[in-house]
Design an enzyme around this catalytic site. Structure first.
Site, PDB file in Angstrom:
ATOM      1  N   CYS A   2       0.838  -1.200   0.000  1.00  0.00           N
ATOM      2  CA  CYS A   2       0.000   0.000   0.000  1.00  0.00           C
ATOM      3  C   CYS A   2       0.880   1.259   0.000  1.00  0.00           C
ATOM      4  CB  CYS A   2      -0.885   0.011   1.229  1.00  0.00           C
ATOM      5  SG  CYS A   2      -1.698  -1.559   1.514  1.00  0.00           S
ATOM      6  N   ARG A  27       2.340   1.100  -5.995  1.00  0.00           N
ATOM      7  CA  ARG A  27       2.503   0.223  -4.828  1.00  0.00           C
ATOM      8  C   ARG A  27       1.238  -0.563  -4.523  1.00  0.00           C
ATOM      9  NH1 ARG A  27       6.932   1.646  -1.674  1.00  0.00           N
ATOM     10  NH2 ARG A  27       6.042   0.514   0.055  1.00  0.00           N
ATOM     11  N   TRP A  75      -3.488  -2.230  -1.375  1.00  0.00           N
ATOM     12  CA  TRP A  75      -3.323  -3.542  -2.024  1.00  0.00           C
ATOM     13  C   TRP A  75      -3.881  -4.516  -0.996  1.00  0.00           C
ATOM     14  CZ3 TRP A  75      -0.729  -8.203  -1.139  1.00  0.00           C
ATOM     15  CH2 TRP A  75      -0.580  -9.034  -2.252  1.00  0.00           C
ATOM     16  N   ASN A 101       0.027   0.296   6.306  1.00  0.00           N
ATOM     17  CA  ASN A 101       0.641  -0.593   5.316  1.00  0.00           C
ATOM     18  C   ASN A 101       1.269  -1.728   6.104  1.00  0.00           C
ATOM     19  OD1 ASN A 101       1.840  -1.754   3.141  1.00  0.00           O
ATOM     20  ND2 ASN A 101       3.355  -0.138   2.801  1.00  0.00           N
ATOM     21  N   GLY A 102       0.984  -2.982   5.738  1.00  0.00           N
ATOM     22  CA  GLY A 102       1.528  -4.126   6.464  1.00  0.00           C
ATOM     23  C   GLY A 102       0.417  -5.043   6.940  1.00  0.00           C
ATOM     24  N   GLU A 481      12.587 -15.906 -16.400  1.00  0.00           N
ATOM     25  CA  GLU A 481      12.285 -14.475 -16.365  1.00  0.00           C
ATOM     26  C   GLU A 481      11.414 -14.057 -17.553  1.00  0.00           C
ATOM     27  OE1 GLU A 481      12.310 -12.375 -14.178  1.00  0.00           O
ATOM     28  OE2 GLU A 481      12.299 -10.417 -15.128  1.00  0.00           O
ATOM     29  N   LYS A 485       7.790 -12.328 -17.074  1.00  0.00           N
ATOM     30  CA  LYS A 485       7.487 -11.005 -17.657  1.00  0.00           C
ATOM     31  C   LYS A 485       6.193 -11.073 -18.446  1.00  0.00           C
ATOM     32  CE  LYS A 485       9.167  -8.827 -15.926  1.00  0.00           C
ATOM     33  NZ  LYS A 485      10.088  -8.879 -14.853  1.00  0.00           N
ATOM     34  N   GLU A 488       2.932 -11.965 -16.053  1.00  0.00           N
ATOM     35  CA  GLU A 488       2.502 -11.020 -15.019  1.00  0.00           C
ATOM     36  C   GLU A 488       1.813  -9.783 -15.603  1.00  0.00           C
ATOM     37  OE1 GLU A 488       5.447  -9.198 -12.419  1.00  0.00           O
ATOM     38  OE2 GLU A 488       6.949  -9.277 -13.975  1.00  0.00           O
ATOM     39  N   HIS A 504       9.018 -34.835 -19.801  1.00  0.00           N
ATOM     40  CA  HIS A 504       8.615 -35.639 -18.651  1.00  0.00           C
ATOM     41  C   HIS A 504       7.218 -35.267 -18.160  1.00  0.00           C
ATOM     42  CE1 HIS A 504      12.483 -37.625 -18.469  1.00  0.00           C
ATOM     43  NE2 HIS A 504      13.031 -36.445 -18.696  1.00  0.00           N
ATOM     44  N   LYS A 603       4.135  -3.417  -6.341  1.00  0.00           N
ATOM     45  CA  LYS A 603       5.557  -3.246  -6.644  1.00  0.00           C
ATOM     46  C   LYS A 603       6.443  -3.779  -5.533  1.00  0.00           C
ATOM     47  CE  LYS A 603       9.080  -1.817  -8.991  1.00  0.00           C
ATOM     48  NZ  LYS A 603       9.486  -2.736 -10.085  1.00  0.00           N
TER      49      LYS A 603
HETATM   50  O1  M6R Z   1      11.697  -5.665  -4.615  1.00  0.00           O
HETATM   51  P1  M6R Z   1      12.140  -7.063  -4.877  1.00  0.00           P
HETATM   52  O2  M6R Z   1      13.210  -7.164  -5.916  1.00  0.00           O
HETATM   53  O3  M6R Z   1      12.545  -7.801  -3.620  1.00  0.00           O
HETATM   54  O4  M6R Z   1      10.867  -7.805  -5.461  1.00  0.00           O
HETATM   55  C1  M6R Z   1      10.874  -9.177  -5.719  1.00  0.00           C
HETATM   56  C2  M6R Z   1       9.680  -9.575  -6.537  1.00  0.00           C
HETATM   57  O5  M6R Z   1       8.495  -9.243  -5.885  1.00  0.00           O
HETATM   58  C3  M6R Z   1       9.689  -8.904  -7.925  1.00  0.00           C
HETATM   59  O6  M6R Z   1      10.853  -9.204  -8.635  1.00  0.00           O
HETATM   60  C4  M6R Z   1       8.467  -9.366  -8.734  1.00  0.00           C
HETATM   61  O7  M6R Z   1       8.590 -10.720  -9.061  1.00  0.00           O
HETATM   62  C5  M6R Z   1       8.275  -8.512  -9.979  1.00  0.00           C
HETATM   63  N1  M6R Z   1       6.882  -8.249 -10.170  1.00  0.00           N
HETATM   64  C6  M6R Z   1       8.751  -9.159 -11.224  1.00  0.00           C
HETATM   65  O8  M6R Z   1       8.582  -8.346 -12.327  1.00  0.00           O
END
Ligand code: M6R
Length: 608
Positions: A2, A27, A75, A101-102, A481, A485, A488, A504, A603
């Site tokens: 948040c 965020r 969030w 937040n938390g 990765e 990408k 997500e 497999h 984020k």
């Molecule tokens: O801030 P961080 O690098 O620790 O975040 C880790 C993951 O949450 C972050 O890499 C997430 O997987 C991204 N959405 C990927 O694009």
């Protein structure tokens, strides 16, 4: 997760809060709300959906008059996104407002106790417990009430709090969730991240765990949880506010993809000196580095994928065994480590809850922890024994690109440093690697020039149901990765597989026309990957290959080829990821997705 913004001063609070929240919307963006003190009462407006809804509801804040207030973008964790579950939350008499937040982990027993005492709850959130608990302990002194609450709650929190009976002060509190405060000639600010208030001030203070800040119109006072006053030094933010703007690009993600050459350059330049790697921040001699017998790399999401690449690169160059772990698993798996172990935690935000917990777990077991972190002053940066900053600048898009690339570059430098300390490479090999490392930014520029070609190809897959990514060794790490990408931001189902493993089980999902992206950058594995391409093509797959220019056999083996410039195989990830980022981006754009703010994501993941 948040976003929190608070303001007290001589200006109207609501427009400032909305402006700050807009810069933090990456965020969390399920819902938003504000509480403003109008001189007599706390007025509150909340709305489910994007911040725009709240902006419209309040005419850009014009309809909420008052010079002190707190705001929040959410969030959702406890309770679905809804007006009622949005923050702020109030006590029953509407004299105390809280944004949070938390997660309050013991909110269920606390809620039960408060209910037994006659309190009623309007929302399903853990946060509302805080508003009622503050009410319970409040006897005229906010600081006393807040510190009593802090002794009762467990979990993580960054809070902004208003008391109607104290119209000249607002409060900020922090434990394990990022929070800063700032001061200017016009007033004082609370924010969960610097960009929110950069337009108003560059003088900020990082709030530490279990600290309470009392903000007045022109004063800031810091207190411990025992109400003792603390002295704190301000930090002047010297980065450019424009770094957090879109600068003409359609999305932050595209802008950040284009910023990768700079991010890598800024990360490596200060640490490459001639044919040598100098990482002063490590505070370790070559002898101490050579004494490291086992490395752990711990991270989440894309940062974990950097770790998977790091394992291959470090093991190849430095011949030290490396274990890579997802932080949420590592922290509970009772890892075996001793004083000869070193743990590398990787995090863009420096606030990811599981990664931070893994850091603490490792330190408590006697291991030295090195953080590779992008956000200066973040929790991981401060708690690690040493911190190697990636200089990617603020990353706003939820899908990481430039921070990922900068993290890779940081690990490459570390691998060379460890290899030299262990004498597993000689100075000529090191010089060759450093030369290739320095060339990466220009090679990425070249690949970015192929944007239109990738866009045209991506447009053909806007309607795809499943897309698979395969590769071996480092190419498997790249596939992980590339697949993340794509899924997500575009919501196209995708999986990444070690190329030899597909048969497999997963190969049963390949149908006529299914796109398989085959990554093949490691010369010693070219033929092996081609064999796997043959297998999927025999089941009807359409194969896009991402490979090196020299791999001529791929032209025939695949249906569509993207070629990469030549680099050391250890660094291939940095090049191969570029077309994959562009591919994911353009599939998402073609589908009309909200690229920078994909559904259900945030984020910075500051909850477990
Ligand atoms: O801030 P961080 O690098 O620790 O975040 C880790 C993951 O949450 C972050 O890499 C997430 O997987 C991204 N959405 C990927 O694009």
């Amino acid at each position: 997760m948040c976003g929190i913004v608070g303001y007290i001063g001589s200006r109207q609070a609501a427009p400032i809060i909305l402006d700050g929240l807009a810069r933090l919307e990456y965020r969390g963006y399920d819902s938003a709300g504000m509480a403003i003190f109008d001189g007599e009462h706390i007025r509150m407006k909340k709305a489910v959906g994007r911040l725009k809804v709240l902006e419209n509801l309040t005419h850009g804040g014009e309809t909420m008059k008052g010079c002190m207030g707190i705001g929040h973008t959410r969030w959702a964790t406890h309770g679905a996104p809804s007006d009622i579950n949005s923050h702020p939350h109030l006590n029953t008499s509407e004299t105390i407002a809280v944004v949070h937040n938390g997660i309050i982990e013991n909110y269920i027993p606390l809620k039960k106790k408060l209910t037994d005492k006659g309190y009623t709850f309007a929302s399903e959130t853990d946060t509302e417990v805080l508003a009622h608990l503050l009410d319970y302990y409040y006897k005229g002194n906010p600081l006393e009430a807040i510190t009593k609450v802090l002794h009762r709650v467990e979990g993580s929190y960054a809070l902004g709090i208003l008391f109607a009976e104290h119209p000249d002060e607002i409060y900020a509190v922090r434990k394990d969730s990022p929070l800063i405060v700032g001061s200017s000639d016009d007033g004082c600010f609370i924010a969960s991240d610097v960009p929110a208030i950069l337009k108003y001030t560059r003088t900020v203070y990082y709030v530490d765990n279990q600290e309470v800040v009392k903000l007045g119109k022109d004063s800031l006072q810091f207190f411990s949880v025992d109400q003792e006053e603390i002295t704190k030094e301000p930090v002047t933010i010297d980065w450019d506010a424009n770094a957090a703007e879109k600068a003409g690009y359609e999305h932050f993600m595209l802008k950040e993809i284009y910023e990768q050459p700079k991010a890598i350059n800024d990360t490596i330049s200060p640490r490459l000196q001639g044919d040598n790697v100098v990482i002063d921040e490590l505070h370790m001699t070559d002898g101490e580095l050579a004494a490291v017998k086992r490395l752990y790399i711990v991270a989440c999401g894309s940062a974990y994928h950097v770790g998977v690449t790091g394992k291959y690169v470090i093991e190849t160059l430095a011949r030290i065994p490396v274990e890579v772990d997802v932080a949420s698993e590592f922290r509970y798996r009772d890892p075996i480590m001793d004083e000869n172990s070193m743990v590398i935690v990787i995090s863009q935000s420096g606030e990811t809850a599981d990664t931070l917990a893994a850091l603490r777990e490792s330190r408590s077991r006697g291991a030295k922890v090195l953080g590779i972190v992008n956000v200066v002053g973040s929790s991981i940066a401060r708690e690690a024994d040493a911190c190697l900053y990636t200089w990617a600048g603020p990353e706003i898009a939820v899908a990481t690109t430039k921070a990922y690339s900068a993290q890779l570059a940081a690990l490459y430098m570390l691998a060379i440093k460890l290899a030299l300390a262990n004498e597993t490479i000689d100075s000529a090999r090191a010089a060759g690697l450093i030369k290739d490392l320095r060339t990466l930014p220009d090679q990425i520029e070249l690949l970015l020039g192929q944007k239109e070609k990738i866009q045209r190809f991506a447009n053909r897959y806007v309607g795809a149901k499943d897309i698979f990514f395969i590769g071996r060794g480092i190419d498997y790490a790249i596939s992980l990765e590339g697949s993340l990408k794509l899924k997500e931001i575009s919501y196209v189902h995708s999986e990444a597989y070690a190329a030899g493993e597909l048969k497999h089980g997963t190969i049963s999902l390949i149908e006529d026309g299914t796109l398989v992206v085959a990554v093949s950058t490691q010369p010693k594995l070219y033929q092996k990957t081609i064999s796997n391409i043959v297998e999927v093509k025999a089941r009807g797959a359409f194969v896009m290959a991402v490979t090196n220019e020299e791999n001529k056999a791929m032209e025939k083996a695949s249906d569509y080829c993207v070629y990469l410039p030549e680099t050391d195989p250890c660094f291939a990830n940095s090049l191969a990821i570029i077309p994959l980022q562009l591919f994911g981006y353009y599939v998402a754009v073609g589908k009309g997705c909200d690229v920078d703010k994909p559904r259900n994501l945030a984020k910075s993941v500051t909850v477990e």
